[in-house]
Enzyme design. Structure first.
Site: not given
Ligand code: CO
Length: 298
Positions: A91, A102, A161, A169, A194, A283
């Site tokens: 990640d 992200d 998010h 977030h 995600e 994600e």
């Molecule tokens: Co994330």
């Protein structure tokens, strides 16, 4: 926010796009390096250094979460862990002046390719549904259905998010299962979606280890080392998560303990699947457009 108020060509969205472009490239280069016997620390530092070379900053420490770990694992100072025949979740995040992207991907070295495919297909399905007015609960329902179709469970207590300025977030939350109380996506929303899949119970809990932290509130400390660490945090990372190994102080761990005890920083314990089973993830970050969405991390 009404559609007419959003200028998707404004500087903030251009920086989101720039962060996404850097991230796509770094993700591809990093995945290439994940092999049995390679060092976690070298892979994490490779990715973080490449982000800086390409003109961004890591938005958070590269997460390398193994097998039953779902998220929030990152190498410690001098970490000697190496990859085995495991399920590896990477990640990675990029910040360009606090505007974020992200992304996450599972590299399966464990021989469970279907488990790695499930969240990838769920994400594709979710991306196709996105347009102004779509309910987040519907997106969650579609994610759940795809993962269910593979015979696995979505991880229901992890969610997608929103991405705010210097905020990793924010609202809205994108569930990984059908929920009745959701919210509606609007033009200009920047959201990370995600899906997580597991062959276990579908829930994760906080484990004992903590290598990732973030500023909780402003504060002052008397201890010199703690003050030095706090200065680095407020100047360099602000409200974004950071790793112990990013701190310049030779007493970083002690300083963090002090800052935590005063609730000036908080930790992100490693999240582990409750039944100890494998977890996979995928994600992307998107911008909601009038026609659908733009994937910044493609
Ligand atoms: Co994330």
């Amino acid at each position: 926010m009404a559609t007419s108020d959003v200028d998707l060509e404004s500087e903030q969205y251009e920086k989101h796009r720039e962060a996404g472009e850097i991230l796509s490239q770094v993700r591809a280069e990093t995945v290439e390096r994940v092999e049995v016997g390679e060092s976690h620390l070298e892979v994490a530092e490779f990715a973080e250094d490449r982000i800086r070379e390409l003109g961004g900053q890591p938005a958070f420490p590269v997460n390398i979460s193994i097998d039953e770990e779902a998220a929030h694992a990152t190498p410690s100072i001098g970490d000697e862990s190496t990859f085995g025949e495991e399920m590896i979740n990477l990640d990675i995040g990029v910040s360009v002046d606090g505007w974020l992207a992200d992304t996450a991907i599972t590299v399966d070295l464990s021989g469970n390719p279907e488990l790695a495919n499930a969240p990838a297909e769920a994400l594709d399905t979710a991306l196709e549904m996105i347009e102004p007015g779509v309910q987040t609960g519907e997106i969650g329902g579609a994610i759940e259905e795809v993962i269910d179709g593979y015979g696995y469970n979505p991880v229901v207590n992890l969610t997608g998010h929103g991405l705010g300025h210097w905020e990793q977030h924010t609202e809205p939350t994108i569930p990984n299962r059908a929920v009745s109380q959701g919210t509606t996506l609007e033009v200009g929303d920047v959201v990370a979606i995600e899906p997580f899949a597991t062959d276990g119970s579908g829930k994760v809990s906080e484990g004992g280890d903590e290598e990732i932290f973030a500023l909780e509130r402003e504060g002052s400390v008397r201890n010199r080392q703690a003050r030095q660490v706090l200065d680095q945090i407020t100047e360099e990372f602000r409200t974004l998560p950071f790793a112990t190994r990013w701190l310049d102080s030779s007493r970083a761990k002690m300083a963090l303990r002090r800052l935590k005890s005063q609730d000036i920083v908080h930790g992100y314990p490693v999240l582990k699947e409750d039944a100890g089973c494998l977890v996979s993830q995928k994600e992307h970050t998107i911008i909601v457009t009038p026609e659908g969405c733009e994937v910044t991390t493609d």
